[in-house]
Design an enzyme around this catalytic site. Structure first.
Site, short mmCIF file in Angstrom:
data_model
loop_
_atom_site.label_atom_id
_atom_site.label_comp_id
_atom_site.label_asym_id
_atom_site.label_seq_id
_atom_site.Cartn_x
_atom_site.Cartn_y
_atom_site.Cartn_z
N TYR A 191 89.81 -77.52 70.07
CA TYR A 191 89.49 -78.42 68.95
C TYR A 191 90.32 -78.10 67.70
O TYR A 191 90.90 -79.00 67.08
CB TYR A 191 87.99 -78.37 68.65
CG TYR A 191 87.52 -79.56 67.84
CD1 TYR A 191 87.53 -80.85 68.35
CD2 TYR A 191 87.08 -79.40 66.52
CE1 TYR A 191 87.11 -81.94 67.60
CE2 TYR A 191 86.66 -80.48 65.78
CZ TYR A 191 86.68 -81.75 66.32
OH TYR A 191 86.26 -82.84 65.56
N LYS A 195 93.15 -80.49 65.85
CA LYS A 195 92.91 -81.00 64.50
C LYS A 195 93.92 -80.47 63.49
O LYS A 195 94.31 -81.18 62.55
CB LYS A 195 91.47 -80.69 64.08
CG LYS A 195 90.44 -81.49 64.87
CD LYS A 195 90.71 -82.97 64.73
CE LYS A 195 89.82 -83.85 65.57
NZ LYS A 195 90.20 -85.27 65.46
N1 LIG Z 1 81.21 -86.21 64.41
C1 LIG Z 1 81.61 -85.21 63.64
O1 LIG Z 1 80.81 -84.37 63.20
C2 LIG Z 1 83.06 -85.06 63.27
C3 LIG Z 1 83.41 -84.13 62.30
C4 LIG Z 1 84.72 -83.99 61.95
C5 LIG Z 1 85.69 -84.77 62.55
N2 LIG Z 1 85.34 -85.67 63.51
C6 LIG Z 1 86.41 -86.46 64.13
O2 LIG Z 1 86.13 -87.83 63.95
C7 LIG Z 1 86.64 -88.56 65.06
C8 LIG Z 1 85.52 -89.41 65.66
O3 LIG Z 1 84.47 -88.54 66.06
P1 LIG Z 1 83.09 -89.08 66.62
O4 LIG Z 1 82.07 -88.12 66.23
O5 LIG Z 1 82.94 -90.51 66.27
O6 LIG Z 1 83.35 -88.93 68.20
P2 LIG Z 1 82.82 -89.85 69.37
O7 LIG Z 1 82.91 -89.00 70.60
O8 LIG Z 1 81.51 -90.48 69.02
O9 LIG Z 1 83.91 -91.00 69.43
C9 LIG Z 1 85.17 -90.80 70.00
C10 LIG Z 1 85.59 -92.12 70.63
O10 LIG Z 1 86.88 -91.93 71.21
C11 LIG Z 1 86.92 -92.64 72.42
N3 LIG Z 1 87.96 -92.10 73.28
C12 LIG Z 1 87.94 -90.93 73.97
N4 LIG Z 1 89.06 -90.81 74.70
C13 LIG Z 1 89.81 -91.92 74.45
C14 LIG Z 1 91.07 -92.38 74.90
N5 LIG Z 1 91.79 -91.67 75.80
N6 LIG Z 1 91.54 -93.56 74.45
C15 LIG Z 1 90.79 -94.29 73.57
N7 LIG Z 1 89.59 -93.92 73.12
C16 LIG Z 1 89.11 -92.73 73.55
C17 LIG Z 1 85.53 -92.45 73.01
O11 LIG Z 1 85.24 -93.43 74.00
C18 LIG Z 1 84.64 -92.53 71.76
O12 LIG Z 1 84.20 -93.87 71.55
C19 LIG Z 1 87.20 -87.53 66.03
O13 LIG Z 1 88.59 -87.43 65.81
C20 LIG Z 1 86.51 -86.26 65.63
O14 LIG Z 1 87.25 -85.12 65.96
C21 LIG Z 1 84.03 -85.85 63.87
#
Ligand SMILES: NC(=O)c1ccc[n+]([C@@H]2O[C@H](COP(=O)([O-])OP(=O)(O)OC[C@H]3O[C@@H](n4cnc5c(N)ncnc54)[C@H](O)[C@@H]3O)[C@@H](O)[C@H]2O)c1
Length: 280
Positions: A191, A195
């Site tokens: 991760y 990032k």
């Molecule tokens: N949720 C958190 O606490 C958090 C915190 C910091 C950063 N982030 C970042 O924010 C972003 C979104 O996170 P989230 O919590 O909504 O995650 P999530 O898992 O809910 O959403 C990720 C989405 O990406 C899609 N995906 C996965 N592989 C794929 C591919 N090969 N092609 C196209 N789509 C694909 C999935 O189907 C899913 O809908 C990510 O980059 C995550 O690292 C999230």
């Protein structure tokens, strides 16, 4: 009225008519990104591996905000699929103004401890898959959409990173009481490199097409509250100066700002939206 007054009166924050492609747009935060773009008058394109969910998010955002939207089944790890996404956007709207690289494998506490994996046992296949979605996918989308933006002379790329791209995960946060040390769940080793690498991609892109009107920036997100156990939320809050995890809507202002002309001289920045966690 002076130009500077006009700039802060709101017009520059408008995304009216602008087409913004959001990868991973059907996920927890991707949906919120789409709502933010739509609320600013923009046209969000929800590109997600889960095509049915992408269509559903597109339909609900269109209804809620009265803007055109599009859902496209897309696998960002496939250049063919990313090119098909680009063609679908061009066919439907004839333009693209911004790309939000948001898709990532993001195992969550709320998905259960089994989603977390220890470095000692972390499978090479999982490492490769995580890099493919989070980093290679962002590269492929930047390649296809950024090239078109450079050709048209304007565009914005926003890479969605995490606090764990600028600080290491505090693994104590994920500790399960009573579990033997060698079985304790950990935030995966892939991760932080994904990032941190995303902001590296931002730096590269910010210089590469700067003379062609394409800006690139990172938003670094803090961890989001999403139904985790109360004990976890309390532990997480202790590590954050603002004493709470993020709400899924906390990033919307930064996203609209970076996609809009209000940030017209912001390029190569890492906008940290983490309640101050990384400052401690
Ligand atoms: N949720 C958190 O606490 C958090 C915190 C910091 C950063 N982030 C970042 O924010 C972003 C979104 O996170 P989230 O919590 O909504 O995650 P999530 O898992 O809910 O959403 C990720 C989405 O990406 C899609 N995906 C996965 N592989 C794929 C591919 N090969 N092609 C196209 N789509 C694909 C999935 O189907 C899913 O809908 C990510 O980059 C995550 O690292 C999230």
């Amino acid at each position: 009225m002076s130009d500077s007054t006009d700039r802060v009166r709101g017009a520059d924050f408008s995304l009216a008519g602008r087409v913004v492609v959001i990868t991973g747009g059907a996920g927890l935060l991707g949906t919120r990104h789409a709502e933010a773009i739509a609320a600013a008058g923009g046209t969000p394109v929800i590109a997600d591996r889960r095509g049915g969910e992408a269509d559903a998010v597109a339909a609900s955002v269109a209804t809620a905000f009265g803007v055109p939207t599009l859902g496209v089944a897309t696998d960002v790890t496939s250049e063919t699929s990313v090119r098909a996404l680009f063609d679908a956007v061009m066919l439907r709207f004839g333009r693209v103004d911004a790309l939000v690289n948001n898709a990532a494998n993001n195992p969550k506490v709320e998905d259960g401890a089994s989603a977390f994996s220890r470095l000692e046992d972390f499978p090479l296949e999982q490492w490769t898959a995580d890099l493919a979605v989070g980093l290679t996918g962002a590269f492929l989308c930047a390649k296809v959409f950024g090239t078109a933006m450079a050709a048209q002379g304007h565009g914005v790329i926003v890479n969605i990173s995490s606090e764990y791209g600028i600080i290491a995960p505090d693994q104590r946060l994920y500790a399960v009481e009573g579990m033997p040390e060698n079985q304790q769940p950990k935030k995966p080793v892939s991760y932080t490199p994904v990032k941190a690498g995303l902001h590296g991609l931002t730096l590269y892109l910010a210089t590469y097409w700067a003379d062609r009107g394409v800006r690139a920036n990172t938003i670094t997100l803090g961890g989001v509250e999403n139904g985790q156990p109360a004990e976890f939320l309390a532990r997480a809050a202790q590590r954050i100066p603002m004493a709470r995890m993020a709400q899924p809507t906390d990033f919307q202002g930064a996203l609209v700002w970076l996609c809009s002309d209000a940030s017209s001289f912001v390029n190569g920045a890492n906008v940290v939206v983490d309640g101050g966690k990384s400052v401690w």
